[in-house]
Motif scaffolding. Structure first.
Motif, PDB file in Angstrom:
ATOM      1  N   ALA A 166     -52.855 -27.000   4.735  1.00 36.95           N
ATOM      2  CA  ALA A 166     -53.602 -26.182   3.785  1.00 36.95           C
ATOM      3  C   ALA A 166     -53.094 -26.167   2.273  1.00 36.95           C
ATOM      4  CB  ALA A 166     -53.916 -24.694   4.104  1.00 36.95           C
ATOM      5  N   LEU A 168     -52.709 -24.858  -1.795  1.00 38.12           N
ATOM      6  CA  LEU A 168     -52.919 -24.095  -2.895  1.00 38.12           C
ATOM      7  C   LEU A 168     -52.871 -24.731  -4.124  1.00 38.12           C
ATOM      8  CD1 LEU A 168     -50.853 -20.991  -1.941  1.00 38.12           C
ATOM      9  CD2 LEU A 168     -53.388 -21.066  -1.948  1.00 38.12           C
ATOM     10  N   THR A 189     -62.655 -21.148  -0.581  1.00 38.92           N
ATOM     11  CA  THR A 189     -62.045 -22.323  -0.068  1.00 38.92           C
ATOM     12  C   THR A 189     -62.848 -23.522  -0.049  1.00 38.92           C
ATOM     13  OG1 THR A 189     -60.791 -20.973   1.556  1.00 38.92           O
ATOM     14  CG2 THR A 189     -61.166 -23.243   2.186  1.00 38.92           C
ATOM     15  N   SER A 199     -61.585 -16.649   1.067  1.00 44.31           N
ATOM     16  CA  SER A 199     -60.702 -16.137   2.282  1.00 44.31           C
ATOM     17  C   SER A 199     -60.423 -14.695   2.235  1.00 44.31           C
ATOM     18  CB  SER A 199     -59.656 -16.812   2.653  1.00 44.31           C
ATOM     19  OG  SER A 199     -58.445 -16.325   3.415  1.00 44.31           O
ATOM     20  N   LEU A 202     -56.678 -14.118   2.152  1.00 43.69           N
ATOM     21  CA  LEU A 202     -55.991 -14.338   0.902  1.00 43.69           C
ATOM     22  C   LEU A 202     -56.349 -13.337  -0.104  1.00 43.69           C
ATOM     23  CD1 LEU A 202     -56.605 -18.315   0.243  1.00 43.69           C
ATOM     24  CD2 LEU A 202     -54.578 -16.970   1.315  1.00 43.69           C
ATOM     25  N   VAL A 249     -57.794 -24.319  -1.891  1.00 42.48           N
ATOM     26  CA  VAL A 249     -57.995 -23.207  -2.612  1.00 42.48           C
ATOM     27  C   VAL A 249     -57.373 -23.173  -3.962  1.00 42.48           C
ATOM     28  CG1 VAL A 249     -57.750 -20.494  -2.995  1.00 42.48           C
ATOM     29  CG2 VAL A 249     -58.279 -21.535  -0.700  1.00 42.48           C
ATOM     30  N   VAL A 282     -48.246 -16.302   0.744  1.00 46.45           N
ATOM     31  CA  VAL A 282     -49.058 -17.358   1.558  1.00 46.45           C
ATOM     32  C   VAL A 282     -48.411 -18.202   2.406  1.00 46.45           C
ATOM     33  CG1 VAL A 282     -50.910 -19.010   1.264  1.00 46.45           C
ATOM     34  CG2 VAL A 282     -50.993 -16.771  -0.046  1.00 46.45           C
ATOM     35  N   PHE A 286     -48.685 -18.047   6.186  1.00 42.09           N
ATOM     36  CA  PHE A 286     -49.379 -19.204   6.774  1.00 42.09           C
ATOM     37  C   PHE A 286     -48.790 -19.995   7.886  1.00 42.09           C
ATOM     38  CE2 PHE A 286     -50.832 -23.759   6.483  1.00 42.09           C
ATOM     39  CZ  PHE A 286     -52.162 -23.609   6.999  1.00 42.09           C
ATOM     40  N   CYS A 295     -53.182 -15.088   8.188  1.00 43.79           N
ATOM     41  CA  CYS A 295     -53.330 -16.060   6.835  1.00 43.79           C
ATOM     42  C   CYS A 295     -54.205 -17.381   7.105  1.00 43.79           C
ATOM     43  CB  CYS A 295     -52.137 -16.009   6.134  1.00 43.79           C
ATOM     44  SG  CYS A 295     -52.316 -17.010   4.582  1.00 43.79           S
ATOM     45  N   GLU A 296     -55.439 -16.993   7.099  1.00 46.95           N
ATOM     46  CA  GLU A 296     -56.250 -18.280   7.336  1.00 46.95           C
ATOM     47  C   GLU A 296     -57.162 -18.623   5.949  1.00 46.95           C
ATOM     48  OE1 GLU A 296     -55.794 -20.012   9.939  1.00 46.95           O
ATOM     49  OE2 GLU A 296     -54.585 -18.531  10.819  1.00 46.95           O
ATOM     50  N   PHE A 297     -57.195 -19.952   5.695  1.00 46.54           N
ATOM     51  CA  PHE A 297     -58.091 -20.242   4.735  1.00 46.54           C
ATOM     52  C   PHE A 297     -59.455 -20.315   4.940  1.00 46.54           C
ATOM     53  CE2 PHE A 297     -53.893 -21.003   3.035  1.00 46.54           C
ATOM     54  CZ  PHE A 297     -54.065 -21.624   1.749  1.00 46.54           C
TER      55      PHE A 297
END
Length: 326
Positions: A166, A168, A189, A199, A202, A249, A282, A286, A295-297
């Motif tokens: 994932a 950022l 996302t 999310s 998030l 994200v 995060v 994550f 902590c899932e996107f």
């Protein structure tokens, strides 16, 4: 303390002589912890001056059960997206577009300090960005932006890696009349051509790390397509999406007024530090993937339903069909 690391990086980057190697030296003391910094110098591409260069910087902070040690913990990518940190000789000093590199490198610096103090993350964190001090100035809706000496595809080549589960993407996003609040905002996302919901995990992390209600940045389908396809883009914050199948994200540094990306003396230390604190939390959650602190996107079950009902949209990660010349 995220602010301490942010200020240290801010002062280091605010220089006409800073290079990628300058950043690498900041991490020399932690080599024995497995922290690895790679610097790659790339020459400018047309239509920019080919004599100009940018230094791509990649910083790996290995986890105790990360992929680099044969573990299965997830890897988080943190990309400091920008056109440049400087617009010399037209602008003296650091410009607003440096927010992305400052934030990303500050994340790496704080994670290194945490690791040295005994706080190890389970998974790897890969931090990437690039350092350009003399980029041209361009305009978007009449607002002066920082150009780039290389194109977005080249940035993705050196800033987006398959190991990232994932991403950022931190980017200055102050030169607009849409999002008008000091601080930072997060985007929905983006993944494989789809714009998914913001999310909830998030959002909760943003609210807990800032102590305020979450603040979001709307994006359009054009924003997640390649930057040089001739379509309008809010800015380059979502461009890592073009180079990966992983969820992306955006973490957008914002302002109450319209601030051009090439404006100097326009990076706000406290706002950047808040985004760093968010990204660090995060990273903790994550890479750990604990049900106690999710902590899932994106929602995996909903993603499966979407793909069962609707077509592959990864074409939006490409240039698509180019119209024939008339």
């Amino acid at each position: 303390m995220a602010l301490n690391s942010t200020l240290a990086v801010y002062e280091t980057l605010d220089s006409a002589t800073v290079t990628g190697q300058t950043i690498a030296r900041m991490f020399d003391r932690w080599v024995e912890l497995g922290i690895k910094v790679t610097v790659t110098t790339v020459h400018g591409e047309a239509p920019c001056d080919r004599s100009k260069i940018t230094d791509f910087v990649s910083i790996l902070i290995p986890g105790t059960a990360g992929k680099t040690v044969g573990g299965a913990s997830r890897t988080l990518g943190i990309v400091g997206r920008c056109g440049a940190i400087g617009g010399r000789p037209v602008r003296i000093g650091m410009i607003s577009d440096a927010d992305g590199p400052i934030g990303a490198i500050a994340c790496a610096l704080k994670l290194a300090k945490m690791k040295a103090a005994g706080d190890h993350l389970p998974g790897d964190v890969m931090v990437t960005t690039h350092i350009t001090k003399d980029a041209p100035i361009t305009y978007n809706d009449g607002v002066p932006f920082a150009g780039s000496v290389v194109n977005s595809a080249t940035m993705n080549r050196y800033e987006v890696f398959p190991e990232m589960d994932a991403i950022l993407s931190i980017d200055a996003s102050k030169g607009n009349s849409i999002v008008k609040q000091r601080g930072f905002a997060i985007t929905p996302t983006a993944m494989q051509g789809y714009i998914l919901r913001v999310s909830p995990d998030l959002v909760r992390i943003m609210e807990s790390t800032t102590g305020r209600a979450a603040f979001t940045l709307p994006i359009s389908l054009q924003d997640i397509t390649p930057y040089d396809n001739g379509l309008y883009h809010f800015n380059s914050i979502m461009q890592p999406h073009v180079g990966t199948s992983a969820p992306v994200v955006g973490v957008a540094l914002t302002a109450s007024s319209v601030v051009g990306g090439s404006d100097s003396s326009a990076s706000h230390e406290i706002d950047i530090a808040e985004s760093v604190r968010f990204c660090l939390e995060v990273a903790k959650r994550f890479t750990e993937a604990s049900p106690d602190q999710p902590c899932e996107f994106f929602n995996a079950a909903e993603w499966t339903k979407i793909r069962q009902r609707y077509p592959d949209l990864s074409v939006f990660q490409t240039q698509g069909s180019v119209p024939a010349a008339v």
